[in-house]
Design an enzyme around this catalytic site. Sequence first.
Site, mmCIF file in Angstrom:
data_model
loop_
_atom_site.group_PDB
_atom_site.id
_atom_site.type_symbol
_atom_site.label_atom_id
_atom_site.label_comp_id
_atom_site.label_asym_id
_atom_site.label_seq_id
_atom_site.Cartn_x
_atom_site.Cartn_y
_atom_site.Cartn_z
ATOM 1 N N ASP A 1 0.866 -1.192 0.000
ATOM 2 C CA ASP A 1 0.000 0.000 0.000
ATOM 3 C C ASP A 1 0.894 1.230 0.000
ATOM 4 O O ASP A 1 1.925 1.242 0.682
ATOM 5 C CB ASP A 1 -0.909 -0.007 1.258
ATOM 6 C CG ASP A 1 -2.100 0.941 1.143
ATOM 7 O OD1 ASP A 1 -1.885 2.147 0.913
ATOM 8 O OD2 ASP A 1 -3.240 0.469 1.289
ATOM 9 N N ASN B 1 -4.574 5.632 -12.070
ATOM 10 C CA ASN B 1 -4.345 4.818 -10.861
ATOM 11 C C ASN B 1 -5.065 3.471 -10.936
ATOM 12 O O ASN B 1 -4.501 2.437 -10.602
ATOM 13 C CB ASN B 1 -4.811 5.583 -9.620
ATOM 14 C CG ASN B 1 -4.202 5.029 -8.350
ATOM 15 O OD1 ASN B 1 -2.993 4.798 -8.277
ATOM 16 N ND2 ASN B 1 -5.018 4.799 -7.349
ATOM 17 N N TYR C 1 -14.891 6.382 -12.525
ATOM 18 C CA TYR C 1 -14.520 5.355 -11.541
ATOM 19 C C TYR C 1 -14.977 3.977 -12.024
ATOM 20 O O TYR C 1 -14.198 3.029 -12.114
ATOM 21 C CB TYR C 1 -15.134 5.699 -10.177
ATOM 22 C CG TYR C 1 -15.115 4.563 -9.194
ATOM 23 C CD1 TYR C 1 -13.912 4.076 -8.685
ATOM 24 C CD2 TYR C 1 -16.305 3.953 -8.770
ATOM 25 C CE1 TYR C 1 -13.891 3.016 -7.783
ATOM 26 C CE2 TYR C 1 -16.291 2.906 -7.874
ATOM 27 C CZ TYR C 1 -15.089 2.430 -7.386
ATOM 28 O OH TYR C 1 -15.078 1.374 -6.509
HETATM 29 N N1 NAD Z 1 -15.940 1.038 -0.296
HETATM 30 C C1 NAD Z 1 -16.887 0.571 -1.125
HETATM 31 O O1 NAD Z 1 -18.081 0.700 -0.871
HETATM 32 C C2 NAD Z 1 -16.489 -0.137 -2.400
HETATM 33 C C3 NAD Z 1 -17.513 -0.569 -3.276
HETATM 34 C C4 NAD Z 1 -17.156 -1.220 -4.450
HETATM 35 C C5 NAD Z 1 -15.821 -1.477 -4.726
HETATM 36 N N2 NAD Z 1 -14.841 -1.048 -3.870
HETATM 37 C C6 NAD Z 1 -13.437 -1.304 -4.204
HETATM 38 O O2 NAD Z 1 -12.790 -1.889 -3.082
HETATM 39 C C7 NAD Z 1 -11.420 -1.487 -3.034
HETATM 40 C C8 NAD Z 1 -11.101 -0.981 -1.641
HETATM 41 O O3 NAD Z 1 -11.959 0.086 -1.291
HETATM 42 P P1 NAD Z 1 -11.836 0.798 0.121
HETATM 43 O O4 NAD Z 1 -13.173 1.330 0.460
HETATM 44 O O5 NAD Z 1 -11.144 -0.092 1.069
HETATM 45 O O6 NAD Z 1 -10.876 2.034 -0.258
HETATM 46 P P2 NAD Z 1 -9.724 2.726 0.606
HETATM 47 O O7 NAD Z 1 -9.477 4.058 -0.031
HETATM 48 O O8 NAD Z 1 -10.033 2.675 2.052
HETATM 49 O O9 NAD Z 1 -8.466 1.793 0.346
HETATM 50 C C9 NAD Z 1 -7.716 1.826 -0.852
HETATM 51 C C10 NAD Z 1 -6.259 1.658 -0.451
HETATM 52 O O10 NAD Z 1 -5.472 1.592 -1.642
HETATM 53 C C11 NAD Z 1 -4.310 2.370 -1.460
HETATM 54 N N3 NAD Z 1 -3.860 2.790 -2.803
HETATM 55 C C12 NAD Z 1 -4.526 3.558 -3.705
HETATM 56 N N4 NAD Z 1 -3.799 3.684 -4.826
HETATM 57 C C13 NAD Z 1 -2.656 2.974 -4.633
HETATM 58 C C14 NAD Z 1 -1.521 2.732 -5.434
HETATM 59 N N5 NAD Z 1 -1.394 3.248 -6.664
HETATM 60 N N6 NAD Z 1 -0.514 1.955 -4.936
HETATM 61 C C15 NAD Z 1 -0.617 1.430 -3.672
HETATM 62 N N7 NAD Z 1 -1.673 1.628 -2.871
HETATM 63 C C16 NAD Z 1 -2.684 2.397 -3.345
HETATM 64 C C17 NAD Z 1 -4.746 3.540 -0.564
HETATM 65 O O11 NAD Z 1 -3.666 4.133 0.129
HETATM 66 C C18 NAD Z 1 -5.720 2.819 0.377
HETATM 67 O O12 NAD Z 1 -5.063 2.319 1.533
HETATM 68 C C19 NAD Z 1 -11.250 -0.446 -4.139
HETATM 69 O O13 NAD Z 1 -10.652 -1.079 -5.254
HETATM 70 C C20 NAD Z 1 -12.672 -0.019 -4.457
HETATM 71 O O14 NAD Z 1 -12.793 0.384 -5.795
HETATM 72 C C21 NAD Z 1 -15.152 -0.369 -2.716
#
Ligand code: NAD
Length: 326
Positions: A31, A92, A141
Site C-alpha cells: 500500500d 491509478n 470510476y
Molecule cells: N468502499 C466501497 O463501498 C467499495 C464498493 C465497491 C468497490 N470497492 C473497491 O474496493 C477497493 C477498496 O476500497 P476501500 O473502500 O477499502 O478504499 P480505501 O481508499 O479505504 O483503500 C484503498 C487503499 O489503496 C491504497 N492505494 C490507492 N492507490 C494505490 C496505489 N497506486 N498503490 C498502492 N496503494 C494504493 C490507498 O492508500 C488505500 O489504503 C477499491 O478497489 C474499491 O474500488 C469499494
Amino acid sequence: MSILLTGGAGYIGSTVASILKDEGEEVIILDNLTRSKKEYLPNGIKFYEGDIDDISLLEKIYNEEKIDAIMHFAAFIEVGESVIEPYRYYENNFSKAIKFFNYFIEKGIKKIIFSSTAAVYGEPQYIPIDENHIKNPTNPYGMSKLFVERFLESVERSSDVYHVALRYFNASGAYHNFGENHKPETHLIPIILEVALGLRDKIFINGDDYDTVDGTCIRDYIHVYDIAKAHLLAYRYLSNNKQSLKVNLGSGEGYSILDIIESCRKVTGAEIPVEIRERRDGDPSTLIASSNTAEAVLGWRREYLTVDAIIESAWKYHKEKFESSK
Ligand SMILES: NC(=O)c1ccc[n+]([C@@H]2O[C@H](COP(=O)([O-])OP(=O)(O)OC[C@H]3O[C@@H](n4cnc5c(N)ncnc54)[C@H](O)[C@@H]3O)[C@@H](O)[C@H]2O)c1
C-alpha cells in the site's frame, strides 16, 4: 505460499487481510498510504510501503516472498472525484493496475482476485442486477474498473491466468477495529454517524428527485465482514477451478438515503439534520444486486442480514474512534 494484497491499509483491504490471517492464510500487504494510514494496518502482517507501479519494489517483493495469488484492492474510489479528475482515476485504477498485474503474470502468478464494483453497470435496465446485466458505467470510476475487468478477460483468453472479479455494492459496517475511515469520506453511513457524533452539522442529500419511492438514491448495503468471507471463498474457488468468474456481492435489498438516515437515527438516538441539494453527476438512481452467483457458485452466505445490524457495527466503531481521539 502467500496472498499479495494491495490496498491493505484501506477500509476493505485491512479487514480482508485480518480475516484471511485469522483463517490461517499467509498474507502480505502492499500500500502506498495515499488514502490511508499505517496505523490502520492489521497487526502481524508483513507490509511493503509503495506504489503498485513501482517495478523495483515489485521485484523486491517477488524475490522475498512466495506469492500464490493476488488480491487487488488498491484504487481511488470516489465517484464524484472521478468525474472531476478522470485522468487520475484511469491512471491509478487502470494503467497502474495493468502494469502491476502484468509484472506478476510474467512471473507466473495464475490467480487474481479483483475488487470491482456495482458502478460497472451504470443505470440499471432491470432490478436486481445480475452479472450479465449490460455494463455502461455512468462515471470514470466505474469505467476504470470495467477496463481492468476487460484486461483480465483478455489475459485469460491467451493464458492460464484466472480471475474472480468481485463486484461489491455498498461496502459498509465495521469489524472489530476495522471500519470505514476514508480520506476524504464521501460514503453515506460514516458521514451520517459523524453528524450523530456532532462532528458535522448535517447530512447533505444529493438530489431528492430521482425516480424512486422517496426520490433519493437507492443502494444495496453489504457488510465488510461478508465481503471478506467472499474473498476467502474466491481464493479457494481459484485454487480448485480453471475458470474465471464475475460475482456480485450485495444483499438483494435496496435502501434509500432516507431509509439509511432513519436507521441511523434509530441506532444512535441522534436527531441527524438533513439538507437537500443538487444531484451529483454520475450517480445511478438505484443499484440492487442479485447475489445468486456468489451463493450458488462460491457457497457464500451473508451473516449481517439487516441494515440495522450493519449500522450498529459501524456506530460502535465510530463511537470508539471518537472517544479515543479525545
Ligand atoms: N468502499 C466501497 O463501498 C467499495 C464498493 C465497491 C468497490 N470497492 C473497491 O474496493 C477497493 C477498496 O476500497 P476501500 O473502500 O477499502 O478504499 P480505501 O481508499 O479505504 O483503500 C484503498 C487503499 O489503496 C491504497 N492505494 C490507492 N492507490 C494505490 C496505489 N497506486 N498503490 C498502492 N496503494 C494504493 C490507498 O492508500 C488505500 O489504503 C477499491 O478497489 C474499491 O474500488 C469499494
